[in-house]
Design a protein around this motif. Structure first.
Motif, PDB file in Angstrom:
ATOM      1  N   ILE A 109       0.864  -1.176   0.000  1.00  0.00           N
ATOM      2  CA  ILE A 109       0.000   0.000   0.000  1.00  0.00           C
ATOM      3  C   ILE A 109       0.902   1.228   0.000  1.00  0.00           C
ATOM      4  CG2 ILE A 109      -1.731   1.298   1.309  1.00  0.00           C
ATOM      5  CD1 ILE A 109      -2.590  -1.414   2.545  1.00  0.00           C
ATOM      6  N   TYR A 110       0.666   2.124  -0.956  1.00  0.00           N
ATOM      7  CA  TYR A 110       1.476   3.331  -1.077  1.00  0.00           C
ATOM      8  C   TYR A 110       0.730   4.528  -0.499  1.00  0.00           C
ATOM      9  CZ  TYR A 110       4.620   0.766  -4.095  1.00  0.00           C
ATOM     10  OH  TYR A 110       5.512  -0.148  -4.575  1.00  0.00           O
ATOM     11  N   ILE A 111       1.510   5.396   0.169  1.00  0.00           N
ATOM     12  CA  ILE A 111       0.955   6.596   0.777  1.00  0.00           C
ATOM     13  C   ILE A 111       1.856   7.764   0.378  1.00  0.00           C
ATOM     14  CG2 ILE A 111       0.174   7.636   2.940  1.00  0.00           C
ATOM     15  CD1 ILE A 111       0.529   4.619   4.020  1.00  0.00           C
ATOM     16  N   ASP A 112       1.225   8.845  -0.082  1.00  0.00           N
ATOM     17  CA  ASP A 112       1.969  10.012  -0.554  1.00  0.00           C
ATOM     18  C   ASP A 112       1.312  11.272   0.013  1.00  0.00           C
ATOM     19  OD1 ASP A 112       3.070  12.167  -1.955  1.00  0.00           O
ATOM     20  OD2 ASP A 112       3.088  11.104  -3.868  1.00  0.00           O
ATOM     21  N   PRO A 113       1.982  11.968   0.950  1.00  0.00           N
ATOM     22  CA  PRO A 113       1.363  13.133   1.582  1.00  0.00           C
ATOM     23  C   PRO A 113       1.214  14.332   0.651  1.00  0.00           C
ATOM     24  CG  PRO A 113       3.643  13.022   2.229  1.00  0.00           C
ATOM     25  CD  PRO A 113       3.358  11.776   1.415  1.00  0.00           C
ATOM     26  N   VAL A 114       1.896  14.307  -0.483  1.00  0.00           N
ATOM     27  CA  VAL A 114       1.847  15.432  -1.411  1.00  0.00           C
ATOM     28  C   VAL A 114       0.820  15.176  -2.519  1.00  0.00           C
ATOM     29  CG1 VAL A 114       3.189  16.821  -3.049  1.00  0.00           C
ATOM     30  CG2 VAL A 114       4.260  15.999  -0.940  1.00  0.00           C
ATOM     31  N   ASN A 115       0.916  14.045  -3.185  1.00  0.00           N
ATOM     32  CA  ASN A 115       0.066  13.763  -4.349  1.00  0.00           C
ATOM     33  C   ASN A 115      -0.997  12.696  -4.101  1.00  0.00           C
ATOM     34  OD1 ASN A 115       1.519  15.551  -6.160  1.00  0.00           O
ATOM     35  ND2 ASN A 115       3.185  14.086  -5.967  1.00  0.00           N
ATOM     36  N   GLY A 116      -1.066  12.158  -2.885  1.00  0.00           N
ATOM     37  CA  GLY A 116      -2.043  11.125  -2.588  1.00  0.00           C
ATOM     38  C   GLY A 116      -3.443  11.688  -2.406  1.00  0.00           C
ATOM     39  N   ASN A 117      -4.430  10.763  -2.377  1.00  0.00           N
ATOM     40  CA  ASN A 117      -5.822  11.181  -2.239  1.00  0.00           C
ATOM     41  C   ASN A 117      -6.573  10.104  -1.462  1.00  0.00           C
ATOM     42  OD1 ASN A 117      -8.670  11.569  -2.791  1.00  0.00           O
ATOM     43  ND2 ASN A 117      -8.012  13.067  -4.324  1.00  0.00           N
ATOM     44  N   ASP A 118      -7.044  10.446  -0.268  1.00  0.00           N
ATOM     45  CA  ASP A 118      -7.775   9.474   0.545  1.00  0.00           C
ATOM     46  C   ASP A 118      -9.164   9.180  -0.006  1.00  0.00           C
ATOM     47  OD1 ASP A 118      -5.685   9.112   2.282  1.00  0.00           O
ATOM     48  OD2 ASP A 118      -6.485  10.425   3.843  1.00  0.00           O
ATOM     49  N   GLN A 119      -9.746  10.115  -0.719  1.00  0.00           N
ATOM     50  CA  GLN A 119     -11.096   9.908  -1.232  1.00  0.00           C
ATOM     51  C   GLN A 119     -11.100   9.065  -2.509  1.00  0.00           C
ATOM     52  OE1 GLN A 119     -13.323  13.501  -1.767  1.00  0.00           O
ATOM     53  NE2 GLN A 119     -15.185  12.428  -2.347  1.00  0.00           N
ATOM     54  N   TYR A 120     -10.157   9.316  -3.407  1.00  0.00           N
ATOM     55  CA  TYR A 120     -10.176   8.641  -4.704  1.00  0.00           C
ATOM     56  C   TYR A 120      -9.007   7.682  -4.916  1.00  0.00           C
ATOM     57  CZ  TYR A 120     -13.678  12.169  -5.634  1.00  0.00           C
ATOM     58  OH  TYR A 120     -14.795  12.960  -5.559  1.00  0.00           O
ATOM     59  N   GLY A 121      -8.002   7.701  -4.038  1.00  0.00           N
ATOM     60  CA  GLY A 121      -6.862   6.804  -4.193  1.00  0.00           C
ATOM     61  C   GLY A 121      -7.244   5.371  -3.881  1.00  0.00           C
ATOM     62  N   ASP A 122      -6.431   4.437  -4.392  1.00  0.00           N
ATOM     63  CA  ASP A 122      -6.666   3.024  -4.104  1.00  0.00           C
ATOM     64  C   ASP A 122      -5.466   2.360  -3.427  1.00  0.00           C
ATOM     65  OD1 ASP A 122      -4.819   2.701  -6.169  1.00  0.00           O
ATOM     66  OD2 ASP A 122      -6.277   1.908  -7.600  1.00  0.00           O
ATOM     67  N   GLY A 123      -4.444   3.148  -3.082  1.00  0.00           N
ATOM     68  CA  GLY A 123      -3.272   2.617  -2.397  1.00  0.00           C
ATOM     69  C   GLY A 123      -2.213   2.048  -3.329  1.00  0.00           C
ATOM     70  N   SER A 124      -2.443   2.131  -4.630  1.00  0.00           N
ATOM     71  CA  SER A 124      -1.436   1.671  -5.591  1.00  0.00           C
ATOM     72  C   SER A 124      -0.373   2.756  -5.743  1.00  0.00           C
ATOM     73  CB  SER A 124      -2.079   1.372  -6.938  1.00  0.00           C
ATOM     74  OG  SER A 124      -2.589   2.569  -7.504  1.00  0.00           O
ATOM     75  N   LYS A 125       0.743   2.405  -6.377  1.00  0.00           N
ATOM     76  CA  LYS A 125       1.793   3.395  -6.567  1.00  0.00           C
ATOM     77  C   LYS A 125       1.313   4.541  -7.462  1.00  0.00           C
ATOM     78  CE  LYS A 125       6.628   4.078  -7.108  1.00  0.00           C
ATOM     79  NZ  LYS A 125       7.920   3.515  -6.959  1.00  0.00           N
ATOM     80  N   SER A 126       0.459   4.242  -8.436  1.00  0.00           N
ATOM     81  CA  SER A 126      -0.029   5.279  -9.341  1.00  0.00           C
ATOM     82  C   SER A 126      -1.201   6.078  -8.761  1.00  0.00           C
ATOM     83  CB  SER A 126      -0.441   4.661 -10.683  1.00  0.00           C
ATOM     84  OG  SER A 126      -1.481   3.731 -10.491  1.00  0.00           O
ATOM     85  N   SER A 127      -1.838   5.549  -7.694  1.00  0.00           N
ATOM     86  CA  SER A 127      -2.966   6.233  -7.066  1.00  0.00           C
ATOM     87  C   SER A 127      -2.917   6.031  -5.543  1.00  0.00           C
ATOM     88  CB  SER A 127      -4.278   5.690  -7.643  1.00  0.00           C
ATOM     89  OG  SER A 127      -5.370   6.407  -7.141  1.00  0.00           O
ATOM     90  N   PRO A 128      -1.894   6.618  -4.903  1.00  0.00           N
ATOM     91  CA  PRO A 128      -1.689   6.375  -3.466  1.00  0.00           C
ATOM     92  C   PRO A 128      -2.695   7.094  -2.582  1.00  0.00           C
ATOM     93  CG  PRO A 128      -0.137   8.011  -4.251  1.00  0.00           C
ATOM     94  CD  PRO A 128      -0.905   7.536  -5.464  1.00  0.00           C
ATOM     95  N   TYR A 129      -2.785   6.617  -1.332  1.00  0.00           N
ATOM     96  CA  TYR A 129      -3.549   7.341  -0.321  1.00  0.00           C
ATOM     97  C   TYR A 129      -2.730   8.542   0.135  1.00  0.00           C
ATOM     98  CZ  TYR A 129      -6.364   3.086  -0.017  1.00  0.00           C
ATOM     99  OH  TYR A 129      -7.163   2.029  -0.304  1.00  0.00           O
ATOM    100  N   LYS A 130      -3.387   9.490   0.800  1.00  0.00           N
ATOM    101  CA  LYS A 130      -2.702  10.687   1.294  1.00  0.00           C
ATOM    102  C   LYS A 130      -2.205  10.527   2.730  1.00  0.00           C
ATOM    103  CE  LYS A 130      -3.140  15.701   1.606  1.00  0.00           C
ATOM    104  NZ  LYS A 130      -2.089  16.007   0.645  1.00  0.00           N
ATOM    105  N   THR A 131      -2.983   9.853   3.581  1.00  0.00           N
ATOM    106  CA  THR A 131      -2.616   9.753   4.995  1.00  0.00           C
ATOM    107  C   THR A 131      -2.441   8.308   5.435  1.00  0.00           C
ATOM    108  OG1 THR A 131      -4.915   9.687   5.765  1.00  0.00           O
ATOM    109  CG2 THR A 131      -3.899  11.877   5.540  1.00  0.00           C
ATOM    110  N   ILE A 132      -1.593   8.148   6.422  1.00  0.00           N
ATOM    111  CA  ILE A 132      -1.374   6.820   7.007  1.00  0.00           C
ATOM    112  C   ILE A 132      -2.636   6.377   7.737  1.00  0.00           C
ATOM    113  CG2 ILE A 132       0.061   5.469   8.584  1.00  0.00           C
ATOM    114  CD1 ILE A 132       2.243   7.693   8.125  1.00  0.00           C
ATOM    115  N   LEU A 133      -3.288   7.309   8.426  1.00  0.00           N
ATOM    116  CA  LEU A 133      -4.522   6.978   9.152  1.00  0.00           C
ATOM    117  C   LEU A 133      -5.575   6.365   8.231  1.00  0.00           C
ATOM    118  CD1 LEU A 133      -5.037   9.959  11.612  1.00  0.00           C
ATOM    119  CD2 LEU A 133      -4.734   7.565  12.192  1.00  0.00           C
ATOM    120  N   HIS A 134      -5.699   6.870   7.033  1.00  0.00           N
ATOM    121  CA  HIS A 134      -6.662   6.307   6.090  1.00  0.00           C
ATOM    122  C   HIS A 134      -6.179   4.939   5.591  1.00  0.00           C
ATOM    123  CE1 HIS A 134      -9.916   6.333   3.195  1.00  0.00           C
ATOM    124  NE2 HIS A 134      -9.045   5.927   2.289  1.00  0.00           N
ATOM    125  N   ALA A 135      -4.919   4.839   5.260  1.00  0.00           N
ATOM    126  CA  ALA A 135      -4.375   3.602   4.688  1.00  0.00           C
ATOM    127  C   ALA A 135      -4.474   2.406   5.639  1.00  0.00           C
ATOM    128  CB  ALA A 135      -2.925   3.823   4.271  1.00  0.00           C
TER     129      ALA A 135
END
Length: 144
Positions: free
Chosen positions: A4-30
């Motif tokens: 599961i990938y998390i990126d605080p700059v380009n991630g998105n908790d609402q629309y991300g899926d945790g993949s490298k190309s669509s990471p989550y934004k926060t660890i709490l969400h992931a």
């Protein structure tokens, strides 16, 4: 077993899926999606987490930075940064933990009935607390 990938700059908790190309934004969400033997890869940046990062009843969990020396985690309004309950074989590696809200924080890690390794973790901003504080509060656990 997944990564599961998390990126605080380009991630998105609402629309991300945790993949490298669509990471989550926060660890709490992931951590809501973590299962046994999963790895959380923290992409470079400053993570501002609005509460405690908790994991329970899991095995084989790894949390690490993708690139050495590039991840800082700051929690706000939390008694601990990380809490593990009944987690076996966890690894936390190569992160910096900064505590912004030191007057509400008791410690960095609360580890209960768990076993794992914490390595290459740097602590920053942990001075001036009004509370008795420990970096590690460990109960019925083995941590190295």
């Amino acid at each position: 077993m997944k990564t599961i990938y998390i990126d605080p700059v380009n991630g998105n908790d609402q629309y991300g899926d945790g993949s490298k190309s669509s990471p989550y934004k926060t660890i709490l969400h992931a951590v809501q999606f973590v299962q046994d033997n999963d790895t959380l890869i923290l992409l470079p940046g400053d993570y501002i987490e609005q509460g405690k990062i908790s994991l329970s009843n899991l095995s084989g969990i790894t949390i690490k930075s993708e690139t050495s020396g590039t991840v800082t985690i700051t929690t706000v309004s939390s008694d601990y940064v990380f809490e593990f309950n009944n987690v076996t074989s966890f690894l936390i590696f190569d992160i910096k933990i900064n505590q912004q809200d030191i007057n509400n924080c008791v410690g960095a890690f609360k580890i209960v009935d768990s076993e794992g390794t914490i390595s290459s973790v740097l602590f920053s901003g942990w001075v001036g607390s009004l509370l008795p504080m420990k970096f590690f509060n460990i109960f019925n656990s083995r941590t190295f």
